[in-house]
Motif scaffolding. Structure first.
Motif, PDB file in Angstrom:
ATOM      1  N   PHE A  48       0.813  -1.205   0.000  1.00 49.68           N
ATOM      2  CA  PHE A  48       0.000   0.000   0.000  1.00 49.68           C
ATOM      3  C   PHE A  48       0.852   1.262   0.000  1.00 49.68           C
ATOM      4  O   PHE A  48       1.948   1.297   0.574  1.00 49.68           O
ATOM      5  N   ASP A  49       0.298   2.336  -0.596  1.00 45.67           N
ATOM      6  CA  ASP A  49       0.858   3.659  -0.338  1.00 45.67           C
ATOM      7  C   ASP A  49       0.151   4.248   0.874  1.00 45.67           C
ATOM      8  O   ASP A  49      -0.711   3.613   1.482  1.00 45.67           O
ATOM      9  N   GLN A  50       0.509   5.468   1.249  1.00 51.06           N
ATOM     10  CA  GLN A  50      -0.030   6.037   2.480  1.00 51.06           C
ATOM     11  C   GLN A  50      -1.511   6.392   2.383  1.00 51.06           C
ATOM     12  O   GLN A  50      -2.149   6.678   3.397  1.00 51.06           O
ATOM     13  N   LEU A  51      -2.075   6.355   1.174  1.00 49.75           N
ATOM     14  CA  LEU A  51      -3.503   6.603   1.009  1.00 49.75           C
ATOM     15  C   LEU A  51      -4.317   5.310   0.994  1.00 49.75           C
ATOM     16  O   LEU A  51      -5.526   5.337   0.770  1.00 49.75           O
ATOM     17  N   GLY A  52      -3.646   4.181   1.232  1.00 49.28           N
ATOM     18  CA  GLY A  52      -4.340   2.903   1.257  1.00 49.28           C
ATOM     19  C   GLY A  52      -4.594   2.324  -0.114  1.00 49.28           C
ATOM     20  O   GLY A  52      -5.328   1.348  -0.250  1.00 49.28           O
ATOM     21  N   ARG A  53      -3.971   2.883  -1.149  1.00 52.40           N
ATOM     22  CA  ARG A  53      -4.088   2.339  -2.496  1.00 52.40           C
ATOM     23  C   ARG A  53      -3.005   1.289  -2.712  1.00 52.40           C
ATOM     24  O   ARG A  53      -1.910   1.397  -2.168  1.00 52.40           O
ATOM     25  N   VAL A  54      -3.305   0.288  -3.519  1.00 57.87           N
ATOM     26  CA  VAL A  54      -2.320  -0.757  -3.777  1.00 57.87           C
ATOM     27  C   VAL A  54      -1.383  -0.292  -4.880  1.00 57.87           C
ATOM     28  O   VAL A  54      -1.797  -0.070  -6.022  1.00 57.87           O
ATOM     29  N   ALA A  55      -0.124  -0.150  -4.523  1.00 60.27           N
ATOM     30  CA  ALA A  55       0.889   0.260  -5.499  1.00 60.27           C
ATOM     31  C   ALA A  55       1.481  -0.938  -6.222  1.00 60.27           C
ATOM     32  O   ALA A  55       1.937  -0.817  -7.357  1.00 60.27           O
ATOM     33  N   ALA A  56       1.479  -2.107  -5.563  1.00 62.16           N
ATOM     34  CA  ALA A  56       2.098  -3.291  -6.162  1.00 62.16           C
ATOM     35  C   ALA A  56       1.570  -4.554  -5.500  1.00 62.16           C
ATOM     36  O   ALA A  56       1.074  -4.533  -4.372  1.00 62.16           O
ATOM     37  N   LEU A  57       1.674  -5.649  -6.229  1.00 55.77           N
ATOM     38  CA  LEU A  57       1.376  -6.986  -5.730  1.00 55.77           C
ATOM     39  C   LEU A  57       2.685  -7.614  -5.266  1.00 55.77           C
ATOM     40  O   LEU A  57       3.629  -7.770  -6.033  1.00 55.77           O
ATOM     41  N   GLN A  58       2.750  -7.976  -3.997  1.00 50.78           N
ATOM     42  CA  GLN A  58       3.968  -8.535  -3.407  1.00 50.78           C
ATOM     43  C   GLN A  58       4.144  -9.981  -3.849  1.00 50.78           C
ATOM     44  O   GLN A  58       3.216 -10.789  -3.736  1.00 50.78           O
ATOM     45  N   THR A  59       5.354 -10.326  -4.339  1.00 53.22           N
ATOM     46  CA  THR A  59       5.548 -11.682  -4.841  1.00 53.22           C
ATOM     47  C   THR A  59       6.754 -12.407  -4.266  1.00 53.22           C
ATOM     48  O   THR A  59       6.773 -13.638  -4.234  1.00 53.22           O
ATOM     49  N   MET A  60       7.791 -11.684  -3.830  1.00 51.50           N
ATOM     50  CA  MET A  60       8.972 -12.391  -3.347  1.00 51.50           C
ATOM     51  C   MET A  60       9.847 -11.456  -2.522  1.00 51.50           C
ATOM     52  O   MET A  60       9.651 -10.239  -2.490  1.00 51.50           O
ATOM     53  N   ALA A  61      10.827 -12.058  -1.858  1.00 50.73           N
ATOM     54  CA  ALA A  61      11.832 -11.317  -1.103  1.00 50.73           C
ATOM     55  C   ALA A  61      13.062 -12.204  -0.991  1.00 50.73           C
ATOM     56  O   ALA A  61      13.028 -13.382  -1.369  1.00 50.73           O
ATOM     57  N   ARG A  62      14.145 -11.652  -0.474  1.00 48.84           N
ATOM     58  CA  ARG A  62      15.367 -12.415  -0.299  1.00 48.84           C
ATOM     59  C   ARG A  62      15.657 -12.604   1.171  1.00 48.84           C
ATOM     60  O   ARG A  62      15.319 -11.764   1.998  1.00 48.84           O
ATOM     61  N   SER A  63      16.309 -13.716   1.466  1.00 44.50           N
ATOM     62  CA  SER A  63      16.706 -13.976   2.846  1.00 44.50           C
ATOM     63  C   SER A  63      18.100 -14.555   2.871  1.00 44.50           C
ATOM     64  O   SER A  63      18.556 -15.176   1.911  1.00 44.50           O
ATOM     65  N   ASP A  64      18.780 -14.337   3.966  1.00 48.10           N
ATOM     66  CA  ASP A  64      20.105 -14.888   4.205  1.00 48.10           C
ATOM     67  C   ASP A  64      19.994 -15.699   5.481  1.00 48.10           C
ATOM     68  O   ASP A  64      19.846 -15.140   6.564  1.00 48.10           O
ATOM     69  N   ALA A  65      20.029 -17.033   5.336  1.00 46.45           N
ATOM     70  CA  ALA A  65      19.741 -17.915   6.472  1.00 46.45           C
ATOM     71  C   ALA A  65      18.342 -17.594   6.987  1.00 46.45           C
ATOM     72  O   ALA A  65      17.382 -17.732   6.266  1.00 46.45           O
ATOM     73  N   ALA A  66      18.217 -17.109   8.221  1.00 53.01           N
ATOM     74  CA  ALA A  66      16.888 -16.834   8.779  1.00 53.01           C
ATOM     75  C   ALA A  66      16.540 -15.355   8.727  1.00 53.01           C
ATOM     76  O   ALA A  66      15.500 -14.957   9.238  1.00 53.01           O
ATOM     77  N   ASP A  67      17.378 -14.541   8.110  1.00 51.21           N
ATOM     78  CA  ASP A  67      17.186 -13.097   8.188  1.00 51.21           C
ATOM     79  C   ASP A  67      16.728 -12.512   6.865  1.00 51.21           C
ATOM     80  O   ASP A  67      17.209 -12.888   5.794  1.00 51.21           O
ATOM     81  N   TYR A  68      15.811 -11.565   6.965  1.00 50.80           N
ATOM     82  CA  TYR A  68      15.348 -10.816   5.804  1.00 50.80           C
ATOM     83  C   TYR A  68      16.443  -9.869   5.327  1.00 50.80           C
ATOM     84  O   TYR A  68      17.162  -9.283   6.129  1.00 50.80           O
ATOM     85  N   VAL A  69      16.617  -9.741   4.000  1.00 47.80           N
ATOM     86  CA  VAL A  69      17.615  -8.839   3.436  1.00 47.80           C
ATOM     87  C   VAL A  69      16.931  -7.516   3.085  1.00 47.80           C
ATOM     88  O   VAL A  69      15.975  -7.500   2.307  1.00 47.80           O
ATOM     89  N   PRO A  70      17.367  -6.402   3.644  1.00 47.50           N
ATOM     90  CA  PRO A  70      16.698  -5.111   3.403  1.00 47.50           C
ATOM     91  C   PRO A  70      16.595  -4.765   1.920  1.00 47.50           C
ATOM     92  O   PRO A  70      17.455  -5.124   1.123  1.00 47.50           O
ATOM     93  N   TYR A  71      15.529  -4.066   1.612  1.00 48.04           N
ATOM     94  CA  TYR A  71      15.267  -3.582   0.252  1.00 48.04           C
ATOM     95  C   TYR A  71      15.173  -4.709  -0.766  1.00 48.04           C
ATOM     96  O   TYR A  71      15.555  -4.539  -1.918  1.00 48.04           O
ATOM     97  N   SER A  72      14.681  -5.852  -0.358  1.00 46.68           N
ATOM     98  CA  SER A  72      14.567  -6.964  -1.305  1.00 46.68           C
ATOM     99  C   SER A  72      13.126  -7.399  -1.544  1.00 46.68           C
ATOM    100  O   SER A  72      12.895  -8.327  -2.311  1.00 46.68           O
ATOM    101  N   THR A  73      12.151  -6.760  -0.897  1.00 49.34           N
ATOM    102  CA  THR A  73      10.761  -7.143  -1.125  1.00 49.34           C
ATOM    103  C   THR A  73      10.327  -6.631  -2.497  1.00 49.34           C
ATOM    104  O   THR A  73      10.341  -5.431  -2.766  1.00 49.34           O
ATOM    105  N   PHE A  74       9.948  -7.564  -3.350  1.00 56.22           N
ATOM    106  CA  PHE A  74       9.651  -7.274  -4.757  1.00 56.22           C
ATOM    107  C   PHE A  74       8.145  -7.288  -4.984  1.00 56.22           C
ATOM    108  O   PHE A  74       7.439  -8.180  -4.518  1.00 56.22           O
ATOM    109  N   GLY A  75       7.667  -6.306  -5.726  1.00 57.23           N
ATOM    110  CA  GLY A  75       6.267  -6.271  -6.097  1.00 57.23           C
ATOM    111  C   GLY A  75       6.098  -5.933  -7.567  1.00 57.23           C
ATOM    112  O   GLY A  75       6.868  -5.151  -8.134  1.00 57.23           O
ATOM    113  N   VAL A  76       5.093  -6.543  -8.201  1.00 62.09           N
ATOM    114  CA  VAL A  76       4.694  -6.197  -9.562  1.00 62.09           C
ATOM    115  C   VAL A  76       3.721  -5.027  -9.456  1.00 62.09           C
ATOM    116  O   VAL A  76       2.709  -5.122  -8.752  1.00 62.09           O
TER     117      VAL A  76
END
Length: 304
Positions: free
Chosen positions: A253-281
């Motif tokens: 969502f953007d701050q107005l509650g509109r959908v800016a993208a559909l979330q599809t994937m992200a990256r991880s290193d072992a058990a940790d989320y990698v910053p700036y890796s959440t991908f959306g179409v």
């Protein structure tokens, strides 16, 4: 480290039993997940349209008539669990948009029967991120085609979210919402019955290397070359909203509650989320795909 689809990301839900009880149906997660009601009012209201998909994913209604958007790989995962529409291949099909319909089979979603209307190309294969221009172009098409439109049979209007072709500037605040799985980051039992959210910001393209900083040196440039054309075209959104397994197919969502993208994937290193890796179409890309086959997005995306 490797790129993985969200349902396969190892995730950690941290919460003591007393904390979980004090938060009712919610889990407090180390990375800052919270009930959507603690976010901006418009985001909190929009999160009412977010539902759990069978097979360990998320989806969200984009009309009051029960039209639902999710990731194509989420439909495939549901099919693998024998509770889904048939027909979406585990790799790709030849068209940017494939049409299905009631004859494709049924799935139970949100306690109601449903069928697949159409979908993009489907499962990305990151073995294609090898620097070869032909393979990289194919991988981009797969990544941007990881969306599916489903019709869920409801007798009453469904809560829904607005999707608009808005371009988010670098650093713009964003939120996501979805259903982390019980196994997410090795955590507690799946006791939450409503979506959880995190907040963050859209990637500044000048910080693109941050998303690949923990990759082997010989993988950084191919990954940057993979993402740059999609970001430049406004077809993809990278952000630092933390994403656990089970949140594929959810909204960003953007701050107005509109959908800016559909979330599809992200990256991880072992058990940790990698910053700036959440991908959306982005909404822009999905709408462009529909128009390319003569479909007016307003026929399905018409939340009021």
């Amino acid at each position: 480290m490797r790129m993985r689809l969200l349902p396969a990301i190892a995730a950690t839900l941290l919460a003591a039993a007393a904390q979980a009880a004090s938060q009712g149906p919610y889990l407090r997660i180390r990375e800052g997940f919270f009930p959507p009601q603690q976010g901006p009012d418009r985001v909190a209201a929009a999160a009412a349209a977010v539902i759990r998909m069978p097979g360990g994913c998320t989806g969200f209604y984009i009309s009051q008539q029960g039209h639902l958007l999710t990731a194509a790989h989420c439909v495939e995962l549901s099919r693998a669990s024998r509770r889904s529409v048939a027909g979406i291949p585990a790799t790709e099909h030849d068209d940017d948009v494939a049409f299905y319909g009631p004859g494709s089979g049924e799935i139970s979603i949100d306690g109601h029967s449903a069928y697949l209307i159409m979908a993009g190309r489907g499962y990305p294969d990151f073995a294609l991120a090898n620097g070869n221009p032909t393979d990289m172009a194919r991988l981009r098409r797969l990544m941007l085609g990881d969306w599916a439109l489903v019709k869920v049979s409801h007798s009453a209007p469904t809560p829904c979210v607005v999707m608009e072709e808005t371009a988010l500037p670098a650093g713009a605040p964003v939120w996501n919402a979805g259903y982390p799985t019980a196994a997410a980051r090795g955590g507690l039992d799946d006791i939450h019955r409503r979506p959880l959210a995190t907040d963050g910001q859209a990637l500044d393209p000048r910080r693109l290397a941050n998303a690949f900083g923990q990759l082997p040196a010989d993988r950084v440039r191919p990954n940057a070359e993979l993402y740059e054309p999609m970001l430049d075209a406004g077809h993809a959104l990278l952000s630092d909203v933390d994403s656990n397994g089970g949140m594929s197919g959810g909204p960003i969502f953007d701050q107005l509650g509109r959908v800016a993208a559909l979330q599809t994937m992200a990256r991880s290193d072992a058990a940790d989320y990698v910053p700036y890796s959440t991908f959306g179409v982005t909404t822009k890309k999905i709408f462009e795909d529909l128009r390319s086959v003569g479909v007016d997005p307003a026929a399905y995306f018409h939340c009021r």
